[in-house]
Design a protein around this motif. Sequence first.
Motif: not given
Length: 132
Positions: A2-31
Amino acid sequence: MATDETELNARTRIVFSSDCPSRPILDQIADKWSMMVMAVLEEPTRFNELKRRLEGVTQRVLTQTLRRLERNGMIVRRVLPTAPVGVEYSLTPLGESLREPFGYLYDWTVDNADEILERQSDYDRGAGRSGT
């Protein structure tokens, strides 16, 4: 487990969150142009050589791309003591660390380009839109 599943779900929510700091970085380096610039920078390279090797890039777009990569710590700009003054760009250790994953993406793109173009053609002829 359950801990592994909870951790995975938490990481998934962060990655797809509209305010995740990775979004603008990905946009800037992966074009498209950023990836191509980083592929060309196997060694320190002058601006005009970059422009020659990246067919179709405008001076404005290349300048913007280089500034963005420099701002994100992927490349370093060095002014050369020449007349007229020259500038060369090279990868930083952080930028160098992206060469391998970008290489995999590039290789995958080349390996699958024919199939992707075929799928696009099928879709454009209407085969991909059945039932919608």
